[in-house]
Enzyme design. Structure first.
Site, mmCIF file in Angstrom:
data_model
loop_
_atom_site.group_PDB
_atom_site.id
_atom_site.type_symbol
_atom_site.label_atom_id
_atom_site.label_comp_id
_atom_site.label_asym_id
_atom_site.label_seq_id
_atom_site.Cartn_x
_atom_site.Cartn_y
_atom_site.Cartn_z
ATOM 1 N N LYS A 13 0.948 -1.146 -0.050
ATOM 2 C CA LYS A 13 -0.177 -0.180 -0.370
ATOM 3 C C LYS A 13 0.927 1.323 -0.013
ATOM 4 C CE LYS A 13 -2.065 -1.096 3.783
ATOM 5 N NZ LYS A 13 -1.568 -2.425 4.036
ATOM 6 N N ARG A 88 -9.488 0.876 9.160
ATOM 7 C CA ARG A 88 -9.155 -0.278 9.469
ATOM 8 C C ARG A 88 -10.170 -1.116 10.320
ATOM 9 N NH1 ARG A 88 -3.012 0.608 8.921
ATOM 10 N NH2 ARG A 88 -2.123 -1.277 9.388
ATOM 11 N N ARG A 127 11.448 -5.349 4.862
ATOM 12 C CA ARG A 127 11.314 -3.701 4.793
ATOM 13 C C ARG A 127 12.199 -2.896 5.432
ATOM 14 N NH1 ARG A 127 5.195 -2.016 5.185
ATOM 15 N NH2 ARG A 127 5.292 -3.039 7.234
ATOM 16 N N ARG A 160 11.656 -1.100 10.971
ATOM 17 C CA ARG A 160 10.377 -0.683 11.733
ATOM 18 C C ARG A 160 10.240 -2.009 12.748
ATOM 19 N NH1 ARG A 160 5.133 0.185 8.563
ATOM 20 N NH2 ARG A 160 3.970 -1.068 10.039
ATOM 21 N N ARG A 171 -0.234 -9.065 13.802
ATOM 22 C CA ARG A 171 -0.898 -7.970 12.614
ATOM 23 C C ARG A 171 -1.828 -8.570 11.563
ATOM 24 N NH1 ARG A 171 4.457 -5.036 11.121
ATOM 25 N NH2 ARG A 171 3.225 -3.866 9.736
#
Ligand code: ADP
Ligand code: ADP
Ligand code: ZN
Length: 217
Positions: A13, A88, A127, A160, A171
């Site tokens: 996203k 969300r 990431r 992160r 998550r």
């Protein structure tokens, strides 16, 4: 154009949002980026949000909704916006709808980025992000031009804290339980359009443009 990007964590996203917001000249609004900025600035919001982000849980709806309403009230959102990571929950979606309704507005399209679950772990554990501009990189799939430096602002990129294997699992659970019901919510409104999120980043962007072409001239 008023667009929502929907999809599991790691779907791409944030990556696509950068391209889409540039292509259509609309601001990219990422609630995750807003929370991370507040955490690094140690604002009261950041202090409250941190415990949720660290655990991979959602920040409470009321807090999140107020932040988004404030952001959407800024001048640059008048002609459109791209929401990434919000809503969300169904509750957030309802609050967004009534906020837009009150201003005679509505969402034009919800772009769902579908991605096979088995791709998600590799994407998320590799990431890296730029804490300054929010740009998303990947050690293998999308490395920056200079090692560990953001292409856009030359800042050091970081991993992160919530991109570890165990938090990613939590998550994904949160996504399935709380966010996935939004797919039906927006199907009923007839505004959802799904694209395949596997393949090259550029290829996914082409799919996004094809889908968005239906609502822009
Ligand atoms: P999200 O915002 O949905 O959580 P990101 O855009 O941050 O996802 O992407 C998650 C990770 O996957 C990042 O490391 C990003 O560089 C990488 N990525 C994004 N799109 C692709 C793609 N099409 N192929 C391979 N890796 C990708
Ligand atoms: P991802 O790129 O993995 O989809 P985000 O950057 O969008 O992650 O979000 C990171 C974290 O910020 C979430 O795990 C959650 O704690 C918090 N967060 C972001 N958006 C929302 C939201 N709309 N409602 C509640 N919490 C949110
Ligand atoms: Zn940057």
């Amino acid at each position: 154009m008023k667009i929502i990007l929907l999809g599991p964590p790691g779907a791409g996203k944030g990556t696509q949002a950068k391209f889409i917001s540039e292509e259509y000249s609309i601001p990219h609004i990422s609630t995750g980026d807003i929370f991370r900025k507040n955490i690094s600035d140690k604002t009261p919001l950041g202090i409250e949000a941190k415990e949720y982000l660290d655990k991979g849980q959602l920040v409470p709806d009321e807090v999140t909704i107020n932040i988004v309403k404030d952001r959407l009230s800024e001048d640059d959102c008048e002609s459109g916006f791209l929401l990434d990571g919000f809503p969300r929950t169904v509750y957030q979606a309802e609050a967004l709808d009534s906020f837009l309704n009150a201003n005679d507005n509505k969402i034009d399209m919800v772009l769902l980025i579908d991605v096979p679950r088995e791709l998600i772990f590799d994407r998320m554990t590799g990431r890296r992000i730029c804490p300054s501009c929010g740009a998303s990189y990947h050690v293998k799939f999308n490395p920056p031009k200079l090692k560990d430096k953001c292409d856009i602002c030359n800042n050091d990129i970081i991993q992160r804290k919530d991109d570890t294997e165990s938090t990613v699992k939590d998550r994904l659970d949160v996504y399935e339980k709380q966010t996935e019901p939004l797919i039906n919510y927006y199907k009923e409104q007839g505004v959802i359009s799904a694209i395949e999120g596997s393949g090259e980043i550029n290829q996914v962007f082409q799919r996004a443009k094809n889908a968005l072409g239906a609502i822009c001239k």
